[in-house]
Design a protein around this motif. Structure first.
Motif, PDB file in Angstrom:
ATOM      1  N   ASP A  23      14.574   6.920  -5.009  1.00  0.00           N
ATOM      2  CA  ASP A  23      14.290   6.103  -6.189  1.00  0.00           C
ATOM      3  C   ASP A  23      13.440   6.891  -7.175  1.00  0.00           C
ATOM      4  O   ASP A  23      12.455   7.521  -6.798  1.00  0.00           O
ATOM      5  CB  ASP A  23      13.530   4.833  -5.798  1.00  0.00           C
ATOM      6  CG  ASP A  23      14.353   3.931  -4.909  1.00  0.00           C
ATOM      7  OD1 ASP A  23      15.578   3.864  -5.119  1.00  0.00           O
ATOM      8  OD2 ASP A  23      13.775   3.298  -4.003  1.00  0.00           O
ATOM      9  N   PRO A  25      11.131   6.849 -10.918  1.00  0.00           N
ATOM     10  CA  PRO A  25      10.080   5.946 -11.397  1.00  0.00           C
ATOM     11  C   PRO A  25      10.693   4.708 -12.043  1.00  0.00           C
ATOM     12  O   PRO A  25      11.746   4.787 -12.670  1.00  0.00           O
ATOM     13  CB  PRO A  25       9.308   6.779 -12.418  1.00  0.00           C
ATOM     14  CG  PRO A  25      10.184   7.925 -12.748  1.00  0.00           C
ATOM     15  CD  PRO A  25      11.125   8.120 -11.619  1.00  0.00           C
ATOM     16  N   PRO A  26      10.067   3.551 -11.883  1.00  0.00           N
ATOM     17  CA  PRO A  26      10.626   2.323 -12.449  1.00  0.00           C
ATOM     18  C   PRO A  26      10.606   2.347 -13.978  1.00  0.00           C
ATOM     19  O   PRO A  26       9.719   2.923 -14.594  1.00  0.00           O
ATOM     20  CB  PRO A  26       9.721   1.226 -11.899  1.00  0.00           C
ATOM     21  CG  PRO A  26       8.540   1.889 -11.336  1.00  0.00           C
ATOM     22  CD  PRO A  26       8.851   3.325 -11.127  1.00  0.00           C
ATOM     23  N   ILE A  29       7.608   0.278 -16.184  1.00  0.00           N
ATOM     24  CA  ILE A  29       6.266   0.816 -16.394  1.00  0.00           C
ATOM     25  C   ILE A  29       6.344   1.807 -17.551  1.00  0.00           C
ATOM     26  O   ILE A  29       7.198   2.688 -17.552  1.00  0.00           O
ATOM     27  CB  ILE A  29       5.739   1.500 -15.119  1.00  0.00           C
ATOM     28  CG1 ILE A  29       5.631   0.481 -13.986  1.00  0.00           C
ATOM     29  CG2 ILE A  29       4.390   2.153 -15.379  1.00  0.00           C
ATOM     30  CD1 ILE A  29       5.197   1.063 -12.666  1.00  0.00           C
ATOM     31  N   VAL A  35       2.529   5.657 -12.052  1.00  0.00           N
ATOM     32  CA  VAL A  35       3.239   4.656 -11.255  1.00  0.00           C
ATOM     33  C   VAL A  35       2.537   4.487  -9.915  1.00  0.00           C
ATOM     34  O   VAL A  35       1.899   5.403  -9.416  1.00  0.00           O
ATOM     35  CB  VAL A  35       4.717   5.056 -11.046  1.00  0.00           C
ATOM     36  CG1 VAL A  35       5.461   5.067 -12.349  1.00  0.00           C
ATOM     37  CG2 VAL A  35       4.826   6.391 -10.363  1.00  0.00           C
ATOM     38  N   GLU A  38       4.091   3.291  -4.049  1.00  0.00           N
ATOM     39  CA  GLU A  38       5.229   2.709  -3.347  1.00  0.00           C
ATOM     40  C   GLU A  38       6.446   2.503  -4.246  1.00  0.00           C
ATOM     41  O   GLU A  38       7.493   2.072  -3.785  1.00  0.00           O
ATOM     42  CB  GLU A  38       4.856   1.350  -2.746  1.00  0.00           C
ATOM     43  CG  GLU A  38       3.686   1.388  -1.796  1.00  0.00           C
ATOM     44  CD  GLU A  38       2.345   1.340  -2.524  1.00  0.00           C
ATOM     45  OE1 GLU A  38       2.248   0.797  -3.631  1.00  0.00           O
ATOM     46  OE2 GLU A  38       1.390   1.887  -1.959  1.00  0.00           O
ATOM     47  N   SER A  39       6.320   2.791  -5.531  1.00  0.00           N
ATOM     48  CA  SER A  39       7.392   2.425  -6.457  1.00  0.00           C
ATOM     49  C   SER A  39       8.519   3.445  -6.544  1.00  0.00           C
ATOM     50  O   SER A  39       9.592   3.129  -7.035  1.00  0.00           O
ATOM     51  CB  SER A  39       6.812   2.201  -7.846  1.00  0.00           C
ATOM     52  OG  SER A  39       6.262   3.404  -8.328  1.00  0.00           O
ATOM     53  N   CYS A  40       8.297   4.674  -6.081  1.00  0.00           N
ATOM     54  CA  CYS A  40       9.361   5.678  -6.139  1.00  0.00           C
ATOM     55  C   CYS A  40       9.196   6.684  -5.003  1.00  0.00           C
ATOM     56  O   CYS A  40       8.220   6.653  -4.275  1.00  0.00           O
ATOM     57  CB  CYS A  40       9.378   6.372  -7.496  1.00  0.00           C
ATOM     58  SG  CYS A  40       7.839   7.160  -7.972  1.00  0.00           S
ATOM     59  N   CYS A  94       9.311  11.247 -10.494  1.00  0.00           N
ATOM     60  CA  CYS A  94       8.348  10.401  -9.790  1.00  0.00           C
ATOM     61  C   CYS A  94       7.028  11.140  -9.581  1.00  0.00           C
ATOM     62  O   CYS A  94       5.956  10.585  -9.826  1.00  0.00           O
ATOM     63  CB  CYS A  94       8.924   9.967  -8.444  1.00  0.00           C
ATOM     64  SG  CYS A  94       7.803   8.932  -7.491  1.00  0.00           S
TER      65      CYS A  94
END
Length: 139
Positions: A23, A25-26, A29, A35, A38-40, A94
């Motif tokens: 994954d 980066p979201p 954001i 970030v 846990e997000s990427c 990320c």
């Protein structure tokens, strides 16, 4: 035939791990904010596994004499290569966002003018006065 079965099994087990499980980066954001951890994905194991699989397929495509095996291995190498590239790109994004690693601009790496180059030399401590031509060595 056996080579094709082994290549198919390898493609099945290693295909697209980076595309499926890595994954980036979201998007929700903002780009200037870090970030959460846990997000990427920051681990490079899955893109590396895809790269190894792409290399194995490429070696098979280059060393095989059967036309069908060459085409199959070339397609597998391209697919895993794309997956590996995508995974490494997502991990890089990320890590940059998480650790705020910014690449330095070329302007800050090297001095641009002669004054910037000579400044450390001019500010170095002097061993003798400027009016003296040389230190006294007669003693």
């Amino acid at each position: 035939m056996l080579t094709r079965v082994l290549l198919g099994a390898a493609l099945t087990f290693t295909s697209g791990c980076s595309l499926a499980f890595v994954d980036g980066p979201p998007d929700f954001i903002p780009a200037n904010e870090p970030v959460p951890p846990e997000s990427c994905t920051i681990e490079r194991a899955l893109p590396f596994l895809d790269a190894v699989g792409a290399g194995a397929f490429l070696v098979t495509a280059l060393t095989s004499s059967d036309g069908d095996n060459v085409r199959f291995a070339a397609v597998g190498s391209g697919a895993l290569g794309f997956s590996s590239y995508t995974g490494f790109r997502r991990v890089k994004q990320c890590r940059e966002r998480m650790f705020r690693m910014e690449t330095p601009s070329p302007d800050t790496l090297f001095p641009r003018t002669l004054v910037e180059i000579a400044d450390p030399l001019l500010s170095a401590p002097r061993l003798f006065r400027v009016n003296d031509e040389s230190p006294d060595r007669s003693r």
